[in-house]
Design an enzyme around this catalytic site. Structure first.
Site, short mmCIF file in Angstrom:
data_model
loop_
_atom_site.label_atom_id
_atom_site.label_comp_id
_atom_site.label_asym_id
_atom_site.label_seq_id
_atom_site.Cartn_x
_atom_site.Cartn_y
_atom_site.Cartn_z
N LYS A 28 12.72 10.83 -3.34
CA LYS A 28 12.01 12.03 -2.88
C LYS A 28 11.76 11.94 -1.38
O LYS A 28 11.43 10.87 -0.87
CB LYS A 28 10.69 12.15 -3.65
CG LYS A 28 9.94 13.46 -3.44
CD LYS A 28 8.65 13.48 -4.28
CE LYS A 28 7.87 14.76 -4.10
NZ LYS A 28 6.60 14.75 -4.88
N SER A 79 5.88 19.07 -7.31
CA SER A 79 6.65 19.17 -6.09
C SER A 79 7.98 18.42 -6.14
O SER A 79 8.89 18.71 -5.37
CB SER A 79 5.82 18.62 -4.94
OG SER A 79 5.57 17.23 -5.14
N SER A 107 3.19 16.05 -9.92
CA SER A 107 4.48 16.27 -9.25
C SER A 107 5.64 15.42 -9.75
O SER A 107 6.79 15.66 -9.39
CB SER A 107 4.33 16.08 -7.74
OG SER A 107 3.60 17.14 -7.20
#
Ligand SMILES: [Zn+2]
Lengths: 491, 499
Positions: free
Chosen positions: A80, A155, A179
């Protein structure tokens, strides 16, 4: 050789270790897959082709030299874009960090490198990890591989979509309010939020320091556990890191996979099985509960009344911390700088940089947080939210006196269509309704696929006491053994 | 500001001052507060930096244990209670010298609270109550180029050096100090001096005001007797012990003139100007920033083990007050004499001079006499005068050995202060030495006798007092390098007269 991109991480690792394939071959297969599908999925913000191949070659050389390699050596991993990667662009999904190449690696990234995993690139995310759909990325949304017109969660939608699209067998996410788990649920993948302090935050670009928890994403529970074991454990560079060894999550996942949950007491969170969730989600959840009971688990209902206040408390604590954490993005030392034309004052340049560089959701949260911390409002907002946090922790502690783990649906709905909730922040926030309590408490939570509703995956969440991450892996692996994994339609 | 200020005596006759002091001490730890960067002074700009002290995204602070130990020792030396559990807090404000745009500090949970420091002023002991002692990180340094004021506003370019960013800083805050009357400026100076000495004794900082490792803000207010305390101002940029005294005095005079004219005091920050001794307004506190303090979530709370604190307490060195009392006894000084040594800031200098082999009396004579005079003339601290205890001891050694007489020693000392070298070097370079070679001296004496037959006759006839005229004459020809006593005896001997 069958398609390397369809294999689990543990399968790939054993093929590489046995010399049946090479890390380079595995890496090329995944890079090819990314090249083939990512223009439609947009899971990646940056693909580090050269770096990945170099890392893969190094693994192959080390293996050829007879070196002992770790359990995930040669396995590709997508990271990420919230984690600092030395020399590799790190944007946090924001324009304000466009072009920034960190001079250092996050601890987790360093551990991934040391373990011989191969970093494919950086995955898309809502700007500064603020969002539940990846639509708030400044670089365009990620599409759900199950249905490209739908969101992949957020996210960490990029990491979850990369797994579901077979672009990577493993990925790293970060979970501040869900997330990792919510994207896992809506993409039919596994996402685990470790105990807060169980994985290092050093190099994780902070959103909310007291909640942010990096963790593993994978397509199977065992793979998630293997990755967890590699990235977890004490880090002296993170003051909040717990100075204890990682619970043996791999052994727990293997134990769970035997399909025996005899003697395990599971508590359904009463507050999360009411009217809030979609009927299809509830149906899949109920079927999974029955499956868990068949494996020998004892199922009870546990009421955690303060969980109802988790969402408002979270939307004061997280923005408050973010308003301070994001102050450093001012164009002075790194990243975007706007308006430095020799005519504007430093103050104007700082303000113009932030005005231009931050997206609307980030600005909204900075404003909320700034307000909540203001003198005269602190007690009513931030102070009050901290008290709620304490009460939520008490509810967890009390619940874990009665049961070994808590279960609930991971998120109230299946993947919603893109654009459906961007106009209404509150609707967007509701996606994290069931995941936020574990962040406020600090305990671990995992989302594991548990069924299909309207052709889309549904996730079940298992929550455990702090530093009992192994328990949730056992339960999740048992469920997985009973109902199997779910494969999205071909892209 | 050209308003005529009232006389100090009148001011303290009409008003009662309340003062307060906030002192910042840079700790001398090897590494910074929250990262492993070195803290050594100097170095090219931005060479003592890392992701943490530059506030790069993702970096995290980890508290320096040595700094926590140092502040606990300071707290113990200042008779504070040490918190069993406390936290860091973030102080949020935007300024380019702060890498994160917040400073890690402490807010409502300082590590040391409720202490005191006794200081001596005018023979009296004044107890200064300490409100809190807390730990924070220093900021970087900004240089604003192109503006008229050197401030950020109006600058065409701003340069930032982050070498100082993250150096551990201890803030020591007194409670308001009322009731000191005319002595307020002296109390302020005595407090900072004593604090400096305590911290130096602990060995946790070099506490040099001129290098900024000890920085002081002075709060001052005036009120009419029997009335509520007045509005206070905070004077910054007070960079020497002498300035502490001057800043309080000057602010008292300024406030009195405002109040006398029926005005009101604005709560504000003022800047002290070393050259003029005035203060000028800085930013007004009435539009103060809201710092939005909240507990620092990146750092776990500090919970010092009480047993460890007890160990630190037991191991504290002898503190300056106790040490001074011992010295006073050893040196055989009256309270009054000791007070003048203290006022001159000469305790450590005399102590070091004595340690280098000089008698206490001689050491005191030089430091309180010639050197204090020179320090006053040039407006510097005695310790900054340019003469070291070793040099003073060397000088006295030369006197004791009969190589320098008193007058010559003073001349040599002037040279030492002016940086001409060591006493021995200056003796050589200036050609100063007591003429002890009797052959040369005898020749000079005979010459003087021959040149002054009248005086010689007077002495021979019994008027021995006239010998002074011949001594003077010989001194003149030998440029003062003869020892007067030896000379006198030699003249009488050459004239065949018994002394
Ligand atoms: Zn540093």
């Amino acid at each position: 050789m069958s398609d390397l991109t369809r294999m689990t991480a543990s399968e790939i690792a054993s093929l590489v270790a046995g010399g049946e394939t090479s890390a380079v071959e595995v890496t090329r297969a995944h890079l090819d897959r990314i090249a083939a599908v990512d223009d439609r999925v947009h899971a990646f913000l940056h693909v580090d082709t050269d770096g990945a191949l170099a890392a893969a070659r190094s693994v192959d050389e080390r293996r050829a030299a007879g070196e002992e390699l770790g359990p995930l050596a040669g396995v590709p991993v997508a990271v990420k874009d919230v984690l600092a990667t030395r020399g590799v662009p790190t944007t946090v999904g924001s324009k304000i960090l466009e072009g920034w190449r960190p001079p250092y690696d996050a601890t987790i990234v360093q551990r991934l490198r040391e373990a011989g995993t191969v970093m494919l690139g950086k995955t898309n995310m809502d700007e500064f990890a603020m969002g539940s759909s990846t639509e708030y990325s400044a670089y365009g949304p990620t599409h759900n591989p199950w249905d490209l017109s739908r969101i992949p969660g957020g996210s960490g939608g990029g990491s979850a979509a990369a797994l579901a699209a077979y672009e990577a067998p493993l990925a790293i996410g970060s979970d501040t309010g869900g997330s990792i788990r919510q994207p896992g649920a809506v993409t039919g993948t596994v996402g685990a939020k470790p105990t807060y302090g169980g994985t290092s935050r050093y190099g994780l670009v902070a959103f909310s320091s007291s909640l942010d928890t990096p963790g593993p994403c994978a397509r199977t529970v065992l793979d998630a556990a293997l990755l967890h074991q590699v990235i977890g454990g004490h880090d002296p560079r993170d003051s909040t890191s717990i100075p204890q060894p990682v619970p043996d999550v791999v052994a727990a996942a293997k134990l769970g996979a035997t399909g025996d949950l005899t003697g395990v007491r599971l508590g359904i969170v009463s507050e999360f099985v009411g009217e809030g969730a979609e009927p299809g989600v509830m149906a899949a959840f109920r079927e999974s509960v029955d499956a868990l009971a068949k494996l020998g688990a004892e199922i009870v209902e546990v009421s955690c009344p303060t969980f109802a206040y988790a969402l408002p408390a979270y939307y004061l604590i997280a923005p408050s911390e973010c308003s301070s954490n994001l102050a450093r993005f001012d164009g002075v030392r790194f990243g975007l700088r706007v308006g430095d034309d020799g005519n504007r004052s430093l103050e104007e340049v700082m303000s113009l940089t932030r005005e231009t560089g931050f997206g609307p959701e980030v600005k909204r949260r900075i404003m909320i947080g700034t307000y909540a911390l203001s003198s005269g409002y602190y007690d009513a907002y931030y102070g009050q939210a901290q008290k709620v946090r304490t009460l939520i922790t008490r509810d967890f502690t009390a619940a874990f006196e009665r049961v070994d783990a808590l279960i609930s649906p991971t998120t109230p709905s299946v993947a919603f269509p893109m654009g459906a909730r961007t106009a209404d922040p509150y609707q967007m926030y509701l996606a994290d309704l069931y995941t936020i309590p574990a962040n406020l408490y600090g305990g671990p939570g995992i989302s594991v696929p548990c069924g299909i509703s309207e052709g889309l995956p549904v996730g079940l969440q298992v929550m455990a006491p702090t530093m009992a991450d192994d328990r949730m892996y056992r339960v999740a692996a048992a469920l997985e053994s009973a109902i199997g994994t779910f494969t999205p339609p071909a892209l | 500001m050209t308003t005529t200020l009232p006389a100090y005596d009148e001011v303290v006759a009409r008003y009662e001052p309340v003062i307060g002091l906030e002192t910042h001490v840079e700790l001398g730890t090897n590494t910074k507060m929250f990262c492993g960067c070195p803290t050594d002074f100097g170095g090219e700009p931005n060479t003592r930096v890392c992701p943490v002290c530059l506030g790069l995204p993702g970096s995290l602070p980890v508290a320096n244990k040595a700094a926590i130990e140092a502040i606990i020792r300071i707290g113990l030396a200042l008779n504070c209670s040490i918190a069993e559990w406390c936290r860091f807090a973030r102080k949020n404000y935007f300024y380019p010298d702060m890498p994160k745009n917040f400073q890690i500090s402490q807010y409502d949970e300082p590590i040391c609270v409720d202490g005191y420091l006794d200081v001596e002023v005018g023979g009296e002991t004044v107890r200064i109550e300490i409100e809190r002692v807390h730990l924070e990180e220093d900021t970087g340094k900004t240089l604003h180029v192109g503006g008229a004021t050197g401030r950020i506003h109006g600058a065409t370019e701003s340069l930032v050096d982050y070498n100082r960013a993250g150096i551990p800083l201890v803030e020591i805050v007194t409670k308001p100090i009322p009731g000191t009357g005319a002595l307020a400026p002296d109390v302020a100076k005595a407090y900072v001096t004593e604090l400096r000495d305590v911290i130096r004794t602990l060995g946790v900082s070099d506490v040099r005001m001129e290098e900024g490792s000890l920085r002081c803000d002075v709060n001052t207010s005036l009120n009419l007797p029997g009335q509520e305390w007045g509005t206070r101002t905070e004077t910054k940029n007070v960079n020497s012990l002498r300035s502490v005294e001057r800043a309080v005095r000057s602010e008292m005079l300024r406030q009195a003139s405002v109040l006398d004219a029926g005005g009101r005091i604005t709560q504000e920050t003022r800047h002290f100007h070393e050259d003029s001794g005035d203060t000028t307004p800085g930013r007004s506190k009435e539009t103060a920033t809201d710092y939005r303090y909240f507990p620092e979530p990146d750092l776990v709370p500090i919970a010092p083990d009480p047993a460890w604190v007890a160990e630190l307490k037991a191991a504290l060195p002898e503190l300056p007050r106790v040490h001074r009392r011992r010295l006073q006894q050893q040196w055989g000084l009256s309270d009054l004499d000791m007070q003048s040594v203290l006022n001159a800031g000469a305790v450590e200098l005399i102590e070091a001079t004595v340690a280098a082999g000089t008698t206490p009396a001689a050491a005191r004579k030089w430091w309180l006499g010639e050197l204090s005079r020179r320090a006053n003339e040039s407006g510097v601290e005695l310790a900054q005068i340019g003469a070291t205890p070793a040099q003073v001891a060397e000088l006295q050694g030369l006197v004791d050995a009969g190589k320098l007489n008193d007058k010559m020693a003073r001349t040599v000392l002037e040279g030492v202060v002016d940086g001409e070298g060591s006493p021995t070097e200056i003796m050589a370079s200036r050609g100063l030495e007591v003429v002890s070679d009797t052959g040369a001296l005898t020749a000079a004496v005979d010459e003087a006798i021959a040149a002054n037959p009248g005086i010689a006759d007077k002495i021979r006839s019994g008027k021995v007092a006239a010998v002074g005229a011949l001594v003077g004459a010989v001194m003149k020809t030998t440029r003062g390098q003869a020892d007067a006593k030896t000379l006198r005896e030699l003249i009488l001997e050459r004239l065949g007269v018994q002394g």
